[in-house]
Design a protein around this motif. Structure first.
Motif, PDB file in Angstrom:
ATOM      1  N   ASN B  80       0.195   1.653  -1.259  1.00 27.24           N
ATOM      2  CA  ASN B  80      -0.640   0.544  -1.736  1.00 27.24           C
ATOM      3  C   ASN B  80      -2.121   0.732  -1.422  1.00 27.24           C
ATOM      4  OD1 ASN B  80      -0.473   0.088   0.989  1.00 27.24           O
ATOM      5  ND2 ASN B  80       1.181  -1.420   0.750  1.00 27.24           N
ATOM      6  N   LEU B  81      -2.448   1.952  -1.073  1.00 30.77           N
ATOM      7  CA  LEU B  81      -3.828   2.321  -0.728  1.00 30.77           C
ATOM      8  C   LEU B  81      -4.809   2.133  -1.879  1.00 30.77           C
ATOM      9  CD1 LEU B  81      -3.806   4.189   2.053  1.00 30.77           C
ATOM     10  CD2 LEU B  81      -5.159   5.685   0.583  1.00 30.77           C
ATOM     11  N   GLU B  82      -4.322   2.303  -3.110  1.00 33.89           N
ATOM     12  CA  GLU B  82      -5.242   2.261  -4.257  1.00 33.89           C
ATOM     13  C   GLU B  82      -5.210   0.917  -4.988  1.00 33.89           C
ATOM     14  OE1 GLU B  82      -5.010   6.116  -6.530  1.00 33.89           O
ATOM     15  OE2 GLU B  82      -3.528   6.569  -4.992  1.00 33.89           O
ATOM     16  N   GLY B  83      -4.731  -0.120  -4.288  1.00 29.03           N
ATOM     17  CA  GLY B  83      -4.732  -1.454  -4.889  1.00 29.03           C
ATOM     18  C   GLY B  83      -3.356  -1.853  -5.375  1.00 29.03           C
ATOM     19  N   PRO B  84      -3.138  -3.172  -5.516  1.00 28.71           N
ATOM     20  CA  PRO B  84      -1.813  -3.696  -5.875  1.00 28.71           C
ATOM     21  C   PRO B  84      -1.360  -3.340  -7.290  1.00 28.71           C
ATOM     22  CG  PRO B  84      -3.446  -5.465  -5.826  1.00 28.71           C
ATOM     23  CD  PRO B  84      -4.120  -4.250  -5.268  1.00 28.71           C
ATOM     24  N   ASP B  85      -2.302  -2.971  -8.164  1.00 28.77           N
ATOM     25  CA  ASP B  85      -1.914  -2.633  -9.542  1.00 28.77           C
ATOM     26  C   ASP B  85      -1.598  -1.145  -9.693  1.00 28.77           C
ATOM     27  OD1 ASP B  85      -4.627  -1.996  -9.054  1.00 28.77           O
ATOM     28  OD2 ASP B  85      -5.058  -1.944 -11.198  1.00 28.77           O
ATOM     29  N   ASP B  86      -1.770  -0.352  -8.632  1.00 30.79           N
ATOM     30  CA  ASP B  86      -1.628   1.098  -8.787  1.00 30.79           C
ATOM     31  C   ASP B  86      -0.177   1.557  -8.878  1.00 30.79           C
ATOM     32  OD1 ASP B  86      -2.727   3.850  -8.790  1.00 30.79           O
ATOM     33  OD2 ASP B  86      -1.611   3.997  -6.918  1.00 30.79           O
ATOM     34  N   MET B  87       0.639   1.171  -7.885  1.00 33.07           N
ATOM     35  CA  MET B  87       2.020   1.668  -7.878  1.00 33.07           C
ATOM     36  C   MET B  87       2.818   1.129  -9.081  1.00 33.07           C
ATOM     37  SD  MET B  87       3.808   3.954  -6.356  1.00 33.07           S
ATOM     38  CE  MET B  87       5.294   4.262  -7.338  1.00 33.07           C
ATOM     39  N   PRO B  88       2.693  -0.169  -9.428  1.00 37.84           N
ATOM     40  CA  PRO B  88       3.355  -0.620 -10.656  1.00 37.84           C
ATOM     41  C   PRO B  88       2.910   0.192 -11.882  1.00 37.84           C
ATOM     42  CG  PRO B  88       2.559  -2.526  -9.423  1.00 37.84           C
ATOM     43  CD  PRO B  88       2.061  -1.295  -8.713  1.00 37.84           C
ATOM     44  N   ALA B  89       1.643   0.576 -11.904  1.00 35.71           N
ATOM     45  CA  ALA B  89       1.143   1.364 -13.042  1.00 35.71           C
ATOM     46  C   ALA B  89       1.852   2.712 -13.131  1.00 35.71           C
ATOM     47  CB  ALA B  89      -0.369   1.567 -12.920  1.00 35.71           C
ATOM     48  N   HIS B  90       2.097   3.352 -11.982  1.00 34.22           N
ATOM     49  CA  HIS B  90       2.807   4.641 -12.007  1.00 34.22           C
ATOM     50  C   HIS B  90       4.227   4.472 -12.563  1.00 34.22           C
ATOM     51  CE1 HIS B  90      -0.302   6.876 -10.027  1.00 34.22           C
ATOM     52  NE2 HIS B  90      -0.224   6.209  -8.890  1.00 34.22           N
ATOM     53  N   VAL B  91       4.921   3.436 -12.099  1.00 32.42           N
ATOM     54  CA  VAL B  91       6.305   3.243 -12.563  1.00 32.42           C
ATOM     55  C   VAL B  91       6.328   2.925 -14.057  1.00 32.42           C
ATOM     56  CG1 VAL B  91       8.366   1.800 -12.343  1.00 32.42           C
ATOM     57  CG2 VAL B  91       7.171   2.577 -10.286  1.00 32.42           C
ATOM     58  N   LYS B  92       5.447   2.024 -14.504  1.00 32.97           N
ATOM     59  CA  LYS B  92       5.387   1.698 -15.935  1.00 32.97           C
ATOM     60  C   LYS B  92       5.106   2.950 -16.774  1.00 32.97           C
ATOM     61  CE  LYS B  92       3.515  -2.957 -15.048  1.00 32.97           C
ATOM     62  NZ  LYS B  92       2.238  -3.739 -15.016  1.00 32.97           N
TER      63      LYS B  92
END
Lengths: 143, 143, 143
Positions: B80-92
Motif C-alpha cells: 500500500n506504499l503507492e496509495g490505496p488505489d494502486d493495488m486494486p489497479a494492479h488486480v483490475k
C-alpha cells in the motif's frame, strides 16, 4: 521466422511467480527479430499467465490474497472430486487467462518498464507445468 | 507486412474510455491489409485494455462501479506504499488484461457492430499511457 | 498461409458450452500448417470465449454459478434498459475476454490434454453468435 518450443517449469507452490527471465532464457532466437510476436500458452486448466508488476513481491502476495477471497474454496461447488482447491483453480485460470501475446521489437520483448510475466499456480500441488512458446516475425536480416 | 508503432494517450480520469477511433487514426496502414491482425499492448500495470459495448456511456460507468466493488481499496492489502488505489489497479489490470489481438479484414478492423476498444484507467492519477501497436498480415496487393 | 472465416453458432442457453470440435470442423485447413496460430474473436459484447477443462460438465455448471454470484443481476446498475441480464453479461464478457489465440503445431491445435474452447453465453436469450476465425502460419510444404 517461425519457432515453436515447449518450456517446462518445475513444480511451484501455490501463488504468483515472476518468470520473465526463465521464458527469455529459453528463447534466445528472439534476439534475431526486428519485429514480431511471442505467444505463450500454459497447457493446463488450473494455472494461468498474466502480465503485471515485476518489482515488489508483496504485489504478488496480494494477488494471491485477492483471488483466494474472490474465488473461495468454500462455495457451493458441484465439481469437488479433485479436492477443494480444484474448482477455484479453474475459475481463476479463466479470469486471468491461459495465454499471453507479447510484442518483440529490435530483438527484445517490448514490455513496459514495470511489466513482467507471472506464472500463476492455483493448485496446492500443481506439479510441473508446460508452456508452449510460439515466436514469429521479421528477421533483422530481411530488407 | 509488419508495422510497429507507439500510440500515446494523454492522462485520463479513472474509468473506462472508448478509444477505438484514436487507435485507428494512428494506424492508417491497416487500410492496405487484405487479412491480418492488430495487437495492442498497454505498457503499464495499473491500466488495461478490453473490448466491449461502444454505444452507451452508462455501460462504461457500470464497469467502473462493478470493478470498484469487486476489487475494493479497503481490503487487507500488503502493498500500500503507492496509495490505496494502486493495488486494486494492479488486480483490475490482470482481470481485464493488458493486450488485445484484433482481426483485420479487407482493410478494416473486423469487430462486431457493438464492439469498441476500452482504455481502462484504474488509477486516480495514472498519467499519460503508452500503447504499443503491432500490425501484420497480407497486403491487398499480394496475389 | 492466411485464412479468415466466419463460424456461426446457433442460439444456446445461458451458460458455458464446449465448442472445440465445432471450431475445428469449420477449419480443416489447420491440418496443412506446420506451425501457426488460430485467432478467434466472438463479435458480441455479452458472450465470450475462454479455455478450460474439457471433460466434466459440472465444471461448466460451476463456472455459471460463480459468475452469476460474482456479477449479480441485483446490483446498482445504471444501464438496465436491455433487461437485468444485460449489464452482468457485459462485465462477464470482459472478465473472460472476447478472443483466444491458440497455437497450431504439425497440423493440430496444440492445446493441453484437458483444455477445450468454451463459448460462454451470458444472456438468457443471446441468439445466434458469430465467431471470426483467423489462421496464419507456415505450411507443411514450405522448406
Amino acid at each position: 521466422m517461425w519457432l515453436q518450443r515447449e518450456i517446462r517449469f518445475e513444480p511451484r507452490p501455490r501463488g504468483f511467480h515472476l518468470v520473465t527471465m526463465e521464458v527469455l532464457d529459453a528463447l534466445p532466437e528472439i534476439g534475431s527479430l526486428r519485429v514480431g510476436l511471442l505467444h505463450l500458452l500454459i497447457q493446463h486448466t488450473s494455472a494461468s499467465l498474466t502480465l503485471n508488476e515485476n518489482a515488489s513481491p508483496d504485489v504478488r502476495r496480494d494477488f494471491e490474497s485477492w483471488f483466494d477471497h474472490a474465488v473461495p474454496e468454500r462455495f457451493d461447488w458441484e465439481h469437488n472430486l479433485e479436492g477443494p482447491d480444484d474448482m477455484p483453480a479453474h475459475v481463476k485460470a479463466s479470469l486471468l487467462g491461459s495465454s499471453l501475446s507479447l510484442p518483440v521489437s529490435r530483438g527484445r520483448l517490448a514490455l513496459g518498464t514495470w511489466q513482467g510475466v507471472y506464472l500463476c499456480e492455483h493448485r496446492d500441488r500443481g506439479g510441473a507445468r508446460s508452456l508452449l512458446a510460439t515466436v514469429w516475425g521479421q528477421s533483422r536480416r530481411e530488407p
